[in-house]
Motif scaffolding. Structure first.
Motif, PDB file in Angstrom:
ATOM      1  N   ALA A  62       0.830  -1.200   0.000  1.00 32.12           N
ATOM      2  CA  ALA A  62       0.000   0.000   0.000  1.00 32.12           C
ATOM      3  C   ALA A  62       0.863   1.248   0.000  1.00 32.12           C
ATOM      4  O   ALA A  62       0.346   2.362   0.059  1.00 32.12           O
ATOM      5  CB  ALA A  62      -0.930   0.011   1.214  1.00 32.12           C
ATOM      6  N   ARG A 114      -0.342  -0.089 -10.638  1.00 32.20           N
ATOM      7  CA  ARG A 114      -1.497  -0.986 -10.639  1.00 32.20           C
ATOM      8  C   ARG A 114      -1.611  -1.695  -9.294  1.00 32.20           C
ATOM      9  O   ARG A 114      -2.685  -1.754  -8.695  1.00 32.20           O
ATOM     10  CB  ARG A 114      -1.376  -2.015 -11.766  1.00 32.20           C
ATOM     11  CG  ARG A 114      -2.553  -2.996 -11.809  1.00 32.20           C
ATOM     12  CD  ARG A 114      -2.312  -4.122 -12.791  1.00 32.20           C
ATOM     13  NE  ARG A 114      -2.250  -3.656 -14.169  1.00 32.20           N
ATOM     14  CZ  ARG A 114      -1.144  -3.584 -14.883  1.00 32.20           C
ATOM     15  NH1 ARG A 114       0.020  -3.952 -14.344  1.00 32.20           N
ATOM     16  NH2 ARG A 114      -1.157  -3.161 -16.136  1.00 32.20           N
ATOM     17  N   TYR A 119      -0.054  -0.864  -6.392  1.00 28.86           N
ATOM     18  CA  TYR A 119      -0.223   0.124  -5.317  1.00 28.86           C
ATOM     19  C   TYR A 119      -1.638   0.668  -5.267  1.00 28.86           C
ATOM     20  O   TYR A 119      -2.254   0.748  -4.189  1.00 28.86           O
ATOM     21  CB  TYR A 119       0.776   1.263  -5.527  1.00 28.86           C
ATOM     22  CG  TYR A 119       0.408   2.542  -4.804  1.00 28.86           C
ATOM     23  CD1 TYR A 119       0.508   2.639  -3.420  1.00 28.86           C
ATOM     24  CD2 TYR A 119      -0.060   3.649  -5.519  1.00 28.86           C
ATOM     25  CE1 TYR A 119       0.165   3.807  -2.752  1.00 28.86           C
ATOM     26  CE2 TYR A 119      -0.401   4.818  -4.864  1.00 28.86           C
ATOM     27  CZ  TYR A 119      -0.287   4.896  -3.483  1.00 28.86           C
ATOM     28  OH  TYR A 119      -0.640   6.052  -2.838  1.00 28.86           O
ATOM     29  N   GLY A 120      -2.194   1.026  -6.410  1.00 27.27           N
ATOM     30  CA  GLY A 120      -3.524   1.621  -6.450  1.00 27.27           C
ATOM     31  C   GLY A 120      -4.595   0.694  -5.917  1.00 27.27           C
ATOM     32  O   GLY A 120      -5.475   1.121  -5.144  1.00 27.27           O
ATOM     33  N   ASN A 121      -4.536  -0.573  -6.286  1.00 24.10           N
ATOM     34  CA  ASN A 121      -5.555  -1.523  -5.831  1.00 24.10           C
ATOM     35  C   ASN A 121      -5.454  -1.802  -4.337  1.00 24.10           C
ATOM     36  O   ASN A 121      -6.478  -1.849  -3.643  1.00 24.10           O
ATOM     37  CB  ASN A 121      -5.425  -2.832  -6.615  1.00 24.10           C
ATOM     38  CG  ASN A 121      -6.046  -2.755  -7.992  1.00 24.10           C
ATOM     39  OD1 ASN A 121      -7.245  -2.922  -8.163  1.00 24.10           O
ATOM     40  ND2 ASN A 121      -5.221  -2.489  -9.004  1.00 24.10           N
ATOM     41  N   TYR A 181      -3.780   0.044  -1.921  1.00 26.07           N
ATOM     42  CA  TYR A 181      -3.979   1.261  -1.134  1.00 26.07           C
ATOM     43  C   TYR A 181      -5.446   1.693  -1.171  1.00 26.07           C
ATOM     44  O   TYR A 181      -6.011   2.100  -0.145  1.00 26.07           O
ATOM     45  CB  TYR A 181      -3.093   2.383  -1.667  1.00 26.07           C
ATOM     46  CG  TYR A 181      -3.277   3.694  -0.938  1.00 26.07           C
ATOM     47  CD1 TYR A 181      -2.778   3.870   0.352  1.00 26.07           C
ATOM     48  CD2 TYR A 181      -3.958   4.756  -1.535  1.00 26.07           C
ATOM     49  CE1 TYR A 181      -2.953   5.067   1.028  1.00 26.07           C
ATOM     50  CE2 TYR A 181      -4.139   5.957  -0.867  1.00 26.07           C
ATOM     51  CZ  TYR A 181      -3.628   6.110   0.414  1.00 26.07           C
ATOM     52  OH  TYR A 181      -3.811   7.288   1.081  1.00 26.07           O
ATOM     53  N   GLY A 182      -6.069   1.584  -2.340  1.00 27.87           N
ATOM     54  CA  GLY A 182      -7.478   1.943  -2.452  1.00 27.87           C
ATOM     55  C   GLY A 182      -8.355   1.101  -1.554  1.00 27.87           C
ATOM     56  O   GLY A 182      -9.300   1.606  -0.926  1.00 27.87           O
ATOM     57  N   GLY A 183      -8.038  -0.188  -1.447  1.00 34.39           N
ATOM     58  CA  GLY A 183      -8.816  -1.067  -0.574  1.00 34.39           C
ATOM     59  C   GLY A 183      -8.674  -0.686   0.882  1.00 34.39           C
ATOM     60  O   GLY A 183      -9.653  -0.687   1.638  1.00 34.39           O
ATOM     61  N   GLU A 184      -7.458  -0.342   1.295  1.00 35.87           N
ATOM     62  CA  GLU A 184      -7.246   0.038   2.692  1.00 35.87           C
ATOM     63  C   GLU A 184      -7.922   1.373   3.022  1.00 35.87           C
ATOM     64  O   GLU A 184      -8.446   1.562   4.119  1.00 35.87           O
ATOM     65  CB  GLU A 184      -5.752   0.106   2.993  1.00 35.87           C
ATOM     66  CG  GLU A 184      -5.067  -1.258   2.939  1.00 35.87           C
ATOM     67  CD  GLU A 184      -3.721  -1.267   3.630  1.00 35.87           C
ATOM     68  OE1 GLU A 184      -3.276  -0.192   4.091  1.00 35.87           O
ATOM     69  OE2 GLU A 184      -3.113  -2.352   3.717  1.00 35.87           O
ATOM     70  N   VAL A 185      -7.894   2.303   2.066  1.00 32.53           N
ATOM     71  CA  VAL A 185      -8.570   3.586   2.280  1.00 32.53           C
ATOM     72  C   VAL A 185     -10.071   3.385   2.411  1.00 32.53           C
ATOM     73  O   VAL A 185     -10.720   3.987   3.278  1.00 32.53           O
ATOM     74  CB  VAL A 185      -8.254   4.566   1.134  1.00 32.53           C
ATOM     75  CG1 VAL A 185      -9.173   5.795   1.206  1.00 32.53           C
ATOM     76  CG2 VAL A 185      -6.804   5.011   1.191  1.00 32.53           C
ATOM     77  N   LEU A 186     -10.637   2.515   1.564  1.00 30.13           N
ATOM     78  CA  LEU A 186     -12.076   2.271   1.625  1.00 30.13           C
ATOM     79  C   LEU A 186     -12.474   1.647   2.960  1.00 30.13           C
ATOM     80  O   LEU A 186     -13.506   2.002   3.545  1.00 30.13           O
ATOM     81  CB  LEU A 186     -12.501   1.363   0.477  1.00 30.13           C
ATOM     82  CG  LEU A 186     -14.004   1.080   0.362  1.00 30.13           C
ATOM     83  CD1 LEU A 186     -14.791   2.387   0.312  1.00 30.13           C
ATOM     84  CD2 LEU A 186     -14.300   0.234  -0.868  1.00 30.13           C
ATOM     85  N   SER A 222     -11.585  -8.304  -0.546  1.00 23.95           N
ATOM     86  CA  SER A 222     -10.219  -7.828  -0.336  1.00 23.95           C
ATOM     87  C   SER A 222      -9.215  -8.976  -0.469  1.00 23.95           C
ATOM     88  O   SER A 222      -8.129  -8.806  -1.026  1.00 23.95           O
ATOM     89  CB  SER A 222     -10.096  -7.185   1.048  1.00 23.95           C
ATOM     90  OG  SER A 222     -10.929  -6.057   1.151  1.00 23.95           O
TER      91      SER A 222
END
Length: 246
Positions: free
Chosen positions: A122, A179, A181-183, A185-190, A218
């Protein structure tokens, strides 16, 4: 009360990680380190070692244990992918790297689902470092099998395509890094956003499981992203190897 993303991160920071990165200068180089990423990466590496050692310590060909079967299935699956894309004689030497890469990415992606923990992937610095490693590995394999002829493709079909070819080559590690990192990190932010909306007291251990469905999704994303990164690594290497074979 709805909490901000910063407040959620603060409540989950039970280990007291510094809020700001460590910065220092070494000679003429300014270095910035994220202490939380460093600690989580070392934890994941330790978990990978414990997992593989536990799975292979008491190997039994007649009555293999569950962990041994799991490791064998993963290894055979990855070996099948490698051998389908390149000469087995060349691919055999890459199996240790490919297997380690997949296991490390898988553990890294899933580690963030543990309460108060964070996925090393992340952090874009982790994914960028791994993508750069893959980039130089591809160049090494190309030079190994074709020598200076590896760089011939930069001038094909015509010399004026050189800038486009260079951009295409450099885009590979960039897309690999962002790709993944975005997936993750985005999951952890959500997850953090959901915790802020619903409150930490409604979840297990102060909350990292907003719902069974999201947890399952996840885990699925963690597996898929580890597979995609590993598969693209195999594909990039096979391209330079196959050109040599023809």
């Amino acid at each position: 009360m709805v909490k901000s993303l910063e407040q959620v991160h603060e409540e989950l920071n039970v280990w007291g990680f510094p809020h700001h990165p460590w910065e220092f200068t070494l000679g003429n180089t300014h270095i910035v380190l994220n202490p939380k990423t460093l600690v989580m990466t070392w934890i994941v590496m330790l978990l990978v070692i414990l997992f593989t050692v536990s799975a292979t310590r008491n190997m039994n060909m007649k009555r293999p244990g569950k962990l041994q079967l799991m490791v064998e299935e993963i290894f055979q699956f990855l070996r099948g992918l490698v051998y389908e894309n390149m000469d087995p004689k060349k691919g055999a030497g890459l199996m240790s790297l490919i297997f380690t890469l997949f296991i490390f990415l898988l553990f890294s992606n899933l580690w963030g689902l543990v309460p108060t923990m964070m996925s090393p992937t992340a952090d874009v610095n982790t994914t960028a470092g791994m993508a750069i490693m893959v980039f130089f590995l591809v160049q090494f394999m190309g030079i190994r099998y074709k020598g200076a002829g590896h760089f011939k493709h930069f001038l094909e079909p015509f010399p004026f395509f050189l800038p486009l070819t260079i951009v295409e080559e450099l885009a590979k590690p960039v897309t690999l890094a962002f790709r993944l990192y975005g997936n993750i990190y985005g999951g952890e932010v959500l997850i953090a956003v959901l915790l802020g909306l619903l409150g930490l007291n409604t979840f297990i251990f102060g909350g990292f499981i907003p719902s069974v469905v999201w947890l399952a999704f996840s885990i699925f994303v963690g597996f898929i992203q580890a597979f995609i990164f590993t598969m693209l690594t195999i594909a990039y290497i096979s391209q330079v190897v196959k050109e040599h074979e023809h």
